[in-house]
Design an enzyme around this catalytic site. Sequence first.
Site, mmCIF file in Angstrom:
data_model
loop_
_atom_site.group_PDB
_atom_site.id
_atom_site.type_symbol
_atom_site.label_atom_id
_atom_site.label_comp_id
_atom_site.label_asym_id
_atom_site.label_seq_id
_atom_site.Cartn_x
_atom_site.Cartn_y
_atom_site.Cartn_z
ATOM 1 C CB CYS A 117 19.610 49.161 49.570
ATOM 2 S SG CYS A 117 19.573 48.278 48.001
ATOM 3 C CG HIS A 242 19.492 53.571 47.780
ATOM 4 N ND1 HIS A 242 20.492 53.166 48.631
ATOM 5 C CD2 HIS A 242 19.263 52.526 46.952
ATOM 6 C CE1 HIS A 242 20.864 51.930 48.330
ATOM 7 N NE2 HIS A 242 20.125 51.520 47.317
ATOM 8 C CD GLU A 244 21.401 56.019 50.613
ATOM 9 O OE1 GLU A 244 20.191 56.053 50.899
ATOM 10 O OE2 GLU A 244 21.934 55.041 50.056
#
Lengths: 288, 981
Positions: A117, A242, A244
């Site tokens: 990002c 994302h 994560e």
Amino acid sequence: MNPRIPERMGDTGTGNDGATGLIREKALIMSGYGINSEMETGVALLRAGMESDIVHINDLIAGKQQLSEYRLLVFPGGFSYGDDTGAGNAFANRVRNNIWDDLLEFMEGDNLVLGICNGFQILANLGLIPAFDKTYTRDIALMPNTKGVLECRFVTLKPANETLWTKGISYLYCPVSHGEGNFSCSETMLRHLEENHMIAFTYCRDDMSPAGGEYPHNPNGSVADIAAITSLDGKVLGMMPHPERAMEFVNLYDWPKRKEELKRAGKPLPSGSVNMQLFRNIVRYFGE
Amino acid sequence: MASCIHRIEVRYRSDPRLSTRTGRIRSLGFPVQALHLVDVYTIATHSRDFSHEVLSKIAAQLINPVVQEYTIDRPTDFTPFDTAIEVGFLPGVTDNTGMTAKQTIEDYLKIRFLEGEAVFSSRLFFISGDLDPGMLEKFVQSLANPLIHRVHVKSRQEYGKSGMDHVTPFVSLHELPTAEIVNLDLTDADLARLGKEGIMDPVSGLRRGPLALDLAQLHTIREYFRSKGRSPTDVEIESLAQTWSEHCKHTIFASAMDHDVPEGLYKTCIKAATNRIREERGEHDICVSVFSDNSGAIAFDERHLVTHKVETHNSPSALDPFGGALTGIVGVNRDTIGFGLGAKPCINVYGYCVGDPDTEPLLFRGKNRQNPILSPRRILEGVVQGVGVGGNCSGIPTPQGWCYFHERYMGKPLVFAGTVGVLPRTSGGRMLHEKRALPGDHIVMVGGRVGKDGIHGATFSSEALDPASPVTAVQIGDPITQKKFSDVIVKEARDLCLYHSITDNGAGGLSCSVAEMAKECNGCHVFLDKVPLKYPGMAPWEIWISESQERMTLAVPEESLDALMDLMQRRDVEATVIGRFTDTGRCVVECHGHIVMDIELDFLHDGLPKKHLVTTPIIPNFPEPDTACPERLNDLLLSMLGRKNICSKEFIATQYDHTVQGGHVLGPIQGIGRVQASATLTKVVPGSAKGVGLSQAIFPSYSELDPYRMAIAGIDAAIRGLIAIGIPLDAIALLDNFCWCSSDEPSRLWQLKRAAFGCYDGATAFGTPFISGKDSMFNDFSGFDENNNPVKISVPPTLLISSIGIHPDVEKAVSMDAKMEGDHVYVVGRATPGLGGSEYFMHLGSIGNTVPALDIHHAKEIYQRMTGAIMNELVASAFPVAHGGLLIALAKVSIAGNLGMEVSLPEGIRPDYYLFSESPGRFIVTVSHENRDAFERMLGKDAHHFGRVGGSMLKVIAGRTLVDLPVDQMEAAYKAPFRRY
């Protein structure tokens, strides 16, 4: 509504949570000036089996910490400098104007760089990606989303090439959350990216067919549905979504529905999610 | 002043934002053919000049050459265009982009900008289209807010080859930075005027703006200083006005009321409820820190606490919706950072009450059509954006929120902003929820610099007429400055034990934060000349009460001062020692060697005279609707789904990052059909099975009918939202936010008293303690219509109840969407009579009188059984019945699951009343066929089976077919109203 593809139903990716031990190599996760996803990125790496240190860029500039002690450099998500002067631009300037030589030295080694990002935006502004040569010029841009506002929603990603990052991944399902993720480059550049197999992930529909630029499957207007690319040598990955943030089954947007489906089929619930594989691939790279 | 001024103009070669933006502008009625945007950086220096070559290098730092290009000191040319409009900030308004550009240049050239040098950002709009002068003016108004923006307009001819003018909005002040003596030996009339209009400024001869001190308070102050044998300084008077303000002391909630509330509503209703619940719960008490700190805290697990606090920022948001909402959310983030020794903000919540965005009321703050109010749509879009930028830039997920529309919010919107924090119980051997400044500790101000921001709140001081004076009424936040100190405090300094105490600078600025912390050690001594300022020339009283954002105050012991200052410097966070905490019992303030304030802390904090409030009951008598139940309810259901308080506001949820920090479990939007949920669930401690559930509820349309039942309904709905996702009742705590109107009128006070009684009864009956609360008592708009007639619009008395609960095992959480064909549909809980204030009655145009009641003891039993069913994984989906009633809840569950349903109603009911009744205490639940028996055994008679999930239609049958609508059609109606936002 598109039916769920079968392999997603049977997905049983489990959390590692360090159970199989940690590799020796460590990651440096950059922080400061409004970067904000450093903690969950560290947790994701740890679950996959890699330890990390969160290091403020000013401590690198001051020489209090050394990049050379790490094998993976992560620019995590965030809103560095509030996206002023273009997302990732001001932080990239801070890097280039202060620790550029250290970074070039790091790039010479057998090391990996991951930008997620805001991290991808920083990498793009630094020219570390796509990096067709060592001049590190800016070749691509992440422009404002066509809708003109930040977009936060789950997207489905399809690997576009076999890279060290995409190995063993049939799809990812994770959030985007950005105001400037609209991948843009010249047609020549796009051809270079395609010819050199540098497109890592593209946005697609639930049935894995291409998003074809259509909102919301392609959430930002990116050319050729590009969500992630690698550098020419493949050691740098920049991605807008994302993974994560959705490392557990219960982080997934549609988990309550999938739970009912699994339960009624007599199957156990997975603890991890498909998105774990991206981080496992990093660990595997160093482990090999 | 800057003598060397350069302009860098930046544009995209092909601007991706244009088609959406142009479409939006056209949808607002402006016949714009083409639009182009240019970002402008104006670099103003005096100590050096930059060559064209250097400026080119600077420009290269500010753009992305792949997609952008720039000009230096040469106007951008877009041919053809008709008008160029440049929008920049007024002097003193936070310019984050300009600040970042300045830092980038400094870092690149390794130089420092001096005092009086700066980079200013602005944006240039080129438009072509057939706009007449009136239309053009309206268009310009839509781009800028006159309270914070400067606008320059040029026609194509005027623009010519020279382009726009150089504008450098520096602040220039010519004040005498000394304290003045204030004479209180005045007649009561003059004294009252002093309290209302403020201290006379000796230089300008004008009043400084309201102190909001009443005559009794001013008499008390006069007596105090007479007993000291001297007159007060302006610093002392301004400081007392801040400390004794309604905002800080909550006089209305604290004062005795009638004969039956001698201790005041706060102690009698809110605090007493919590105390009683805590006592009854004994060792199962979940409260850890209530009412005493910046937020309230409950236990999360054995090692962690979670905090919650909800604030309002109403007046600033009325004037500048974006800035007001942004400073609202980053302000309440500081209530988290300032809890105990520092909690990490981990979830933001929001709530907006605004007028109907499809209306454009012509109302003015001043006579003769001066100072028009902003339209509800501008307010809505501004506050939505403000809270978004605040949370997004700070890396705090914002999953939970709502939006409520009522015409009476048109003059004064309500903007609620809340933050949940998480912190370990202990660190470095210290209990982190406790703090104590010690005598001798340094007072350290951390974060942004001090300007005239927010002085005397939203008043239009006479200074606003001087073009070089800073904007004071409104302010724009700087979330990145706050993010920097938030990170260093919560992630580093706290656990290094570098300070003894911390609090945030909010209302009243240093005057309140330092004086508040001084209570912990019994004294302080502040040197105002040490406080870093945004610009020179501020008077001592201004520095002391300024509400400049993004600041914390820390108490730092001598032995860790160097370490703290070094850490702050390395994190690029400004930190300044501005004084010492003492044990003298006094608050002493010094400026350039002169004592400008010396007041005993006892007087400062507890000296204000007590009040006794009197209330007058009102008995509502509104018309009841007299329409018959329609034969079929298809059209009615579609209209109801499109009502603004019922329909989807997904555009807000998707522009708020609700996944950062990686804890998303149940988000704002649920199911394949994407419907807004009433509760969210977030993991805040990695690796833990537990999660934090949040819900909120308001029923402003009930308040004029029955404020007591309004409060009960709010408490019940906020709790029920959490019960539906699987949080047990005994793991839930509440927060109250009263936003009242005209709280000097006995009838409004009676409504307040009834609502507060409802809070006590509701909280104690459910056993859910209040842990934090806030009130805002005068949400009234006073102004004029287009014909100069005075207009007063008061918000409906509004009580927001927010709930926070700890989910024991998030894998067992239940979402709202119907899951599978063939599942059974239940309504759990029983309806009670009355549709007064319901969305249905409002749709019919007469609100009625009877608000439905709730048997809390029965509801409590049902909720406990629901928890049992969810913990045993018998429930496939659950959703609380709320605004719009039973049928709306059914439709939402069906749309979310993209599955039809067929249900049959019981006999002997009036179908429309039954289906649109909002009576509290009820859920729509779906259950798999396999779990049907177990579920029915567990819920008993309280679960009414009334149909199955299946097909692609929602069918409702009561003898005849009342509803048969395709799910797609309901979804379209539900999503239509805000589709273009």
